[in-house]
Motif scaffolding. Sequence first.
Motif, PDB file in Angstrom:
ATOM      1  N   GLU A 150       3.279  -2.974  -1.330  1.00 22.14           N
ATOM      2  CA  GLU A 150       3.643  -4.066  -2.229  1.00 22.14           C
ATOM      3  C   GLU A 150       5.100  -4.431  -2.033  1.00 22.14           C
ATOM      4  O   GLU A 150       5.970  -3.561  -2.017  1.00 22.14           O
ATOM      5  N   LEU A 151       5.339  -5.722  -1.883  1.00 29.27           N
ATOM      6  CA  LEU A 151       6.691  -6.240  -1.733  1.00 29.27           C
ATOM      7  C   LEU A 151       6.940  -7.293  -2.799  1.00 29.27           C
ATOM      8  O   LEU A 151       6.051  -8.091  -3.111  1.00 29.27           O
ATOM      9  N   VAL A 163      -2.109  -9.814   2.869  1.00 29.61           N
ATOM     10  CA  VAL A 163      -2.244  -9.682   4.313  1.00 29.61           C
ATOM     11  C   VAL A 163      -3.039  -8.427   4.640  1.00 29.61           C
ATOM     12  O   VAL A 163      -2.768  -7.361   4.085  1.00 29.61           O
ATOM     13  N   GLU A 164      -3.998  -8.562   5.541  1.00 29.83           N
ATOM     14  CA  GLU A 164      -4.772  -7.417   6.044  1.00 29.83           C
ATOM     15  C   GLU A 164      -4.594  -7.339   7.558  1.00 29.83           C
ATOM     16  O   GLU A 164      -4.819  -8.323   8.262  1.00 29.83           O
ATOM     17  N   HIS A 199       0.926   0.460   7.829  1.00 34.06           N
ATOM     18  CA  HIS A 199       0.341  -0.230   6.678  1.00 34.06           C
ATOM     19  C   HIS A 199      -0.693  -1.258   7.135  1.00 34.06           C
ATOM     20  O   HIS A 199      -0.405  -2.086   7.998  1.00 34.06           O
ATOM     21  N   THR A 200      -1.884  -1.205   6.535  1.00 33.15           N
ATOM     22  CA  THR A 200      -2.921  -2.176   6.869  1.00 33.15           C
ATOM     23  C   THR A 200      -3.004  -3.294   5.834  1.00 33.15           C
ATOM     24  O   THR A 200      -3.583  -4.346   6.107  1.00 33.15           O
ATOM     25  N   HIS A 201      -2.439  -3.070   4.653  1.00 34.35           N
ATOM     26  CA  HIS A 201      -2.541  -4.058   3.584  1.00 34.35           C
ATOM     27  C   HIS A 201      -1.169  -4.313   2.969  1.00 34.35           C
ATOM     28  O   HIS A 201      -0.450  -3.372   2.629  1.00 34.35           O
ATOM     29  N   TYR A 202      -0.824  -5.587   2.846  1.00 36.31           N
ATOM     30  CA  TYR A 202       0.418  -6.005   2.213  1.00 36.31           C
ATOM     31  C   TYR A 202       0.090  -6.965   1.078  1.00 36.31           C
ATOM     32  O   TYR A 202      -0.728  -7.871   1.255  1.00 36.31           O
ATOM     33  N   VAL A 203       0.711  -6.760  -0.047  1.00 39.13           N
ATOM     34  CA  VAL A 203       0.683  -7.731  -1.137  1.00 39.13           C
ATOM     35  C   VAL A 203       2.130  -8.151  -1.343  1.00 39.13           C
ATOM     36  O   VAL A 203       2.965  -7.344  -1.770  1.00 39.13           O
ATOM     37  N   ILE A 204       2.410  -9.384  -0.999  1.00 39.91           N
ATOM     38  CA  ILE A 204       3.768  -9.905  -1.102  1.00 39.91           C
ATOM     39  C   ILE A 204       3.821 -10.782  -2.349  1.00 39.91           C
ATOM     40  O   ILE A 204       3.192 -11.846  -2.401  1.00 39.91           O
TER      41      ILE A 204
END
Length: 122
Positions: free
Chosen positions: A2-3, A71-72, A84-89
Amino acid sequence: MELHATVGAAASDIDDDESCANIYCHDAEQNYCFSLLRFPEDTKIEVMVRDQLTAHVNDLSVRLTGDTIDVELDARTAARLDGHTHYVIHLAPGEHDPVALRAALKEIFDGKSGYRDDSASA
């Protein structure tokens, strides 16, 4: 991952051969960067994380909502970056231009299938 990020975005300038479509996200608290870019003549999208860890991919999954970019990445790409395979910005309100962000993502994903814009329905 998480960003909570400030986001910059730009579509390419058709009069500039060196121009590219890109989004750049920076979480100051974690000192973490995430970006996507694509030159008009390229078929691959560049994913950059942290400080210049890059991978070039044919496609990836990106979903834009009113307040996040989700993002995946596939496991192989993530392993080439920082795992990291998953990002929540999380987009900081008032800290990005939603029109420029949508335009840049649309151009980055031109001819690709991985982009979904749900920002209008949010």
